[in-house]
Motif scaffolding. Structure first.
Motif, mmCIF file in Angstrom:
data_model
loop_
_atom_site.group_PDB
_atom_site.id
_atom_site.type_symbol
_atom_site.label_atom_id
_atom_site.label_comp_id
_atom_site.label_asym_id
_atom_site.label_seq_id
_atom_site.Cartn_x
_atom_site.Cartn_y
_atom_site.Cartn_z
ATOM 1 N N ARG A 2 1.018 -1.061 -0.140
ATOM 2 C CA ARG A 2 0.183 0.061 0.078
ATOM 3 C C ARG A 2 0.554 1.202 -0.114
ATOM 4 O O ARG A 2 0.594 2.674 -0.707
ATOM 5 C CB ARG A 2 -0.876 -0.409 1.000
ATOM 6 C CG ARG A 2 -2.052 1.081 0.914
ATOM 7 C CD ARG A 2 -2.750 0.714 2.521
ATOM 8 N NE ARG A 2 -3.544 2.011 2.451
ATOM 9 C CZ ARG A 2 -4.280 2.139 3.264
ATOM 10 N NH1 ARG A 2 -5.023 0.826 4.424
ATOM 11 N NH2 ARG A 2 -5.213 3.042 3.192
ATOM 12 N N SER A 3 1.815 1.512 0.204
ATOM 13 C CA SER A 3 2.824 2.533 1.630
ATOM 14 C C SER A 3 3.391 2.639 -0.273
ATOM 15 O O SER A 3 3.624 3.792 -0.552
ATOM 16 C CB SER A 3 4.302 2.499 2.055
ATOM 17 O OG SER A 3 4.766 0.920 1.526
ATOM 18 N N PHE A 6 1.102 4.233 -2.359
ATOM 19 C CA PHE A 6 0.901 5.735 -2.522
ATOM 20 C C PHE A 6 2.463 6.317 -2.565
ATOM 21 O O PHE A 6 1.633 7.396 -3.452
ATOM 22 C CB PHE A 6 0.953 5.193 -0.824
ATOM 23 C CG PHE A 6 0.549 7.006 -0.481
ATOM 24 C CD1 PHE A 6 -0.384 7.630 -0.983
ATOM 25 C CD2 PHE A 6 1.468 7.748 0.219
ATOM 26 C CE1 PHE A 6 -0.966 8.131 0.237
ATOM 27 C CE2 PHE A 6 0.917 8.434 1.024
ATOM 28 C CZ PHE A 6 -0.030 8.984 1.178
ATOM 29 N N ILE A 7 3.229 5.966 -2.774
ATOM 30 C CA ILE A 7 4.621 6.500 -3.458
ATOM 31 C C ILE A 7 4.264 6.946 -4.722
ATOM 32 O O ILE A 7 4.567 8.002 -5.067
ATOM 33 C CB ILE A 7 6.131 5.698 -2.683
ATOM 34 C CG1 ILE A 7 6.293 5.916 -0.996
ATOM 35 C CG2 ILE A 7 7.372 6.656 -3.001
ATOM 36 C CD1 ILE A 7 6.489 4.937 -0.878
ATOM 37 N N ARG A 10 1.809 9.216 -5.771
ATOM 38 C CA ARG A 10 2.206 10.916 -5.676
ATOM 39 C C ARG A 10 3.421 11.767 -5.768
ATOM 40 O O ARG A 10 3.242 12.758 -6.812
ATOM 41 C CB ARG A 10 2.505 11.006 -4.109
ATOM 42 C CG ARG A 10 1.490 10.279 -2.842
ATOM 43 C CD ARG A 10 0.464 12.182 -2.607
ATOM 44 N NE ARG A 10 -1.095 11.785 -2.535
ATOM 45 C CZ ARG A 10 -2.301 10.607 -2.806
ATOM 46 N NH1 ARG A 10 -1.588 9.958 -4.335
ATOM 47 N NH2 ARG A 10 -2.589 10.710 -1.804
ATOM 48 N N ALA A 325 11.670 3.907 5.554
ATOM 49 C CA ALA A 325 11.204 2.954 4.800
ATOM 50 C C ALA A 325 11.887 2.159 4.317
ATOM 51 O O ALA A 325 13.606 2.529 4.116
ATOM 52 C CB ALA A 325 11.287 3.723 3.629
ATOM 53 N N THR A 329 12.026 -1.291 -0.461
ATOM 54 C CA THR A 329 11.297 0.143 -1.055
ATOM 55 C C THR A 329 11.684 0.791 -1.500
ATOM 56 O O THR A 329 10.587 1.439 -2.527
ATOM 57 C CB THR A 329 10.250 0.684 0.960
ATOM 58 O OG1 THR A 329 10.343 -0.414 1.367
ATOM 59 C CG2 THR A 329 8.849 0.778 -0.148
#
Lengths: 413, 228
Positions: A2-3, A6-7, A10, A325, A329
């Protein structure tokens, strides 16, 4: 995960302009590759699909391909004429179901006028089992009158309908400013669309070609006087379309024709066209290589686009690392971002592909009357987007390594 | 057992002429859970290096950073990253907010690497810090003081057990400096988090009352003044 998403989301938003440009570039590459494969495959299938309703074309001594292009696709010029007697001879053979003459010499604003017999409407099959049908209450021409039947594209493009009249122009190409023949032809009907080259043809009685003002017969030596009978030995046809009782009979006739010296039999038609496509296959290869090259350029463009933002984003990666992070990642975010751009590009590629395919189909239909099956799915529609995503991911690796190796403490200092 | 313990931690950097220069030499340093510690030090004294080593962003040349009995420098990188996300909050002198993210996203982003995003808690933190009407603003649309408060919220969003603050008021107008510091200390107390605040701002140090002198803590400074 999910992160990561998201990154990536963005980042795509933050570098919107560069994202859009790169997506367009990837889309063009993807669309081009899919188009090249599909259009070339569809063209080959449409031209050599073998769904022609007759087996062979008999014409003057020369190229079989020219004969086929001339009579099946109404392209090219005729390689010459054959005597009426030869047409009568093959027509009378027991192994010939029908033999329909094809005589050329005139056009109407570039649309070819073909002289033939009523058999073209009564027995001729433009595709297996498919005969011409008339729109509305259209009728075949009467062979004793100056009447014409129009293909659907001709009627649509020239705005002509049943009951209208026209004067033919001499030659297969329309020369603006040239004077038409004196003969006035009345349209007795417009054919239903066949999605073949026949839609771009005007059919008139073969006598009309023989008697057209200024036409010379008997090898260009004799001109028919108005109202006079035409001796058979003066008559010539450009070609004869043949349907055998069994297609293999073409082999026997071909051997006979070869032994003579005055004619050529193009048989089997699909094989003649297949040879043609083999000969021009290098064009497709070149186009494919160009398309691949565009993909490579798009890949480098993607790499450059992301790489160029790396300096400004190094601090961003350091902050992410400081927030917890993992290096992987950050690495994955870059690769995923590049892949996402490629994926978006591939989706755009479908639109571009659709545009190119419809455009090509329209042009091919306009030029040849042949209709491509735009609904057919070529495997390239699957593997091109997948390949594009792989190229995108690979393009993201170098910037990702750079991000991966960011010295957090030094960058944040 | 202390929450954080530094044992003979040294850090040297290679100078351009190839010699190793000792920047940090801390024989011993301890912080208990919930304790708030101020460290006074001048610019370039190695304070940021000290905090980065505690945060695991920089490895000590020798010595150990021990967290709740575990040696941080002995953890694998992935484990250390997870530990940092879960246990630590970091307020940077320059805030280090991400320009492409809104205030709320800046706060929830850090949560993603820790316990997971909790928009409600992130929102409540920002509201608590007076940014209820600035949740969807990006850093460039915020004043310096507002950016500082977003940075505070981000540092506290994962309910860390230790908050590191590097010159937290260094970029703030004097009017807001003490207000921001007060908020930081208050929130740390509420969450039970320990706080290490390094600063050279006398107002900050006065607020703590019993600041440690970094020059005493870091023996390398006694030998030779170094840049951080």
């Amino acid at each position: 995960m999910r992160s990561l998403l998201f990154i990536v989301a963005r980042s795509l938003r933050q570098h919107l302009l560069s994202t859009i440009i790169t997506v367009i570039s990837a889309g063009l590459a993807s669309g081009l590759v899919m188009s090249v494969f599909t259009v070339s495959e569809q063209s080959r299938t449409a031209f050599t699909g073998g769904d022609i309703g007759y087996d062979a074309v008999l014409g003057a001594k020369g190229s079989q391909l020219q004969l086929v292009l001339n009579t099946v696709f109404h392209l090219e010029t005729s390689p010459g004429n054959i005597p009426w007697s030869l047409y009568q001879e093959v027509k009378g053979r027991g192994d010939v179901r029908y033999a329909i003459p094809y005589a050329l010499g005139d056009n109407l604003y570039g649309y070819r006028i073909v002289g033939t017999t009523r058999e073209i409407f009564d027995v001729f099959e433009f595709q297996n089992g498919e005969k011409f049908r008339f729109q509305g209450d259209g009728q075949p021409f009467d062979e004793g009158f100056q009447e014409a039947v129009l293909g659907s594209v001709v009627a649509e493009k020239l705005g002509l309908k049943r009951g209208d009249t026209f004067r033919p122009y001499h030659g297969l190409q329309y020369m603006p400013g040239s004077a038409p023949h004196q003969e006035l032809y009345k349209i007795t009907g417009v054919l239903e669309p066949t999605n073949t080259a026949n839609d771009g043809v005007i059919w008139i009685p073969i006598e009309g070609i023989f008697r057209m003002d200024g036409h010379k017969l008997a090898g260009g030596t004799e001109e028919v006087e108005r109202g006079a009978a035409i001796p058979d030995e003066w008559k010539e046809v450009s070609a004869v379309m043949l349907k055998y009782s069994s297609p293999i009979r073409g082999k026997f006739m071909q051997d006979e024709i070869r032994r003579g010296d005055s004619a050529t039999l193009a048989w089997p038609i699909a094989s003649v066209l297949g040879t043609f496509f083999l000969k021009i296959g290098w064009i497709t290869k070149v186009l494919v290589y160009v398309a691949y090259l565009v993909v490579v350029v798009a890949g480098f463009g993607l790499l450059a686009s992301i790489y160029n933002t790396m300096n400004e984003r190094r601090r961003e990666f350091a902050i992410l690392r400081a927030l917890g992070a993992r290096k992987q990642t950050v690495f994955s975010a870059i690769v995923l971002e590049a892949s996402a751009i490629a994926l978006l590009g591939s989706l755009l590629g479908y639109l571009i592909y659709g545009g190119i395919l419809f455009g090509s189909a329209m042009i091919i239909r306009e030029q040849t009357g042949v209709v491509l099956d735009v609904t057919s799915v070529h495997p390239s529609l699957l593997w091109t987007p997948l390949g594009m995503v792989v190229v995108g991911a690979l393009a993201g690796v170098i910037p990702a390594i750079k991000a991966y190796s960011t010295d957090v403490a030094r960058t944040l200092a | 057992m202390p929450l954080l313990e530094l044992r003979d931690v040294r850090r040297a950097f290679r100078s351009p002429d190839g010699e190793d220069q000792l920047i940090l030499d801390v024989p011993s340093f301890e912080v208990e859970g919930g304790q708030q510690v101020a460290i006074a030090g001048t610019s370039g004294s190695g304070k940021t290096t000290f905090l980065n080593i505690i945060a695991g962003l920089l490895a000590p040349t020798s010595g150990e950073v021990v967290w709740d009995g575990d040696v941080v420098s002995g953890m694998g990188e992935a484990k250390r990253d997870a530990w940092r996300a879960r246990e630590l909050g970091y307020v940077f002198q320059t805030f280090n907010l991400l320009g492409g993210y809104t205030a709320l996203e800046n706060v929830t982003l850090g949560m993603m690497f820790g316990p997971g995003p909790d928009r409600a808690f992130a929102t409540s933190l920002l509201e608590r810090l007076g940014l209820a009407d600035r949740l969807r603003h990006r850093p460039a649309q915020l004043s310096i003081g507002q950016q500082q408060r977003v940075a505070l919220a981000r540092a506290l969003a994962n309910r860390p057990r230790l908050v590191l603050a590097d010159e937290p008021t260094g970029n703030l107008d004097p009017r807001f400096a003490l207000e921001a510091l007060g908020l930081l200390r208050e929130l740390c107390r509420e969450q039970g988090a320990a706080l290490i605040c390094v600063s050279h701002d006398p107002r900050v140090l006065d607020d703590f009352g019993d600041a440690l002198d970094f020059a005493v803590l870091n023996r390398a400074m006694a030998e030779e003044p170094q840049g951080s």
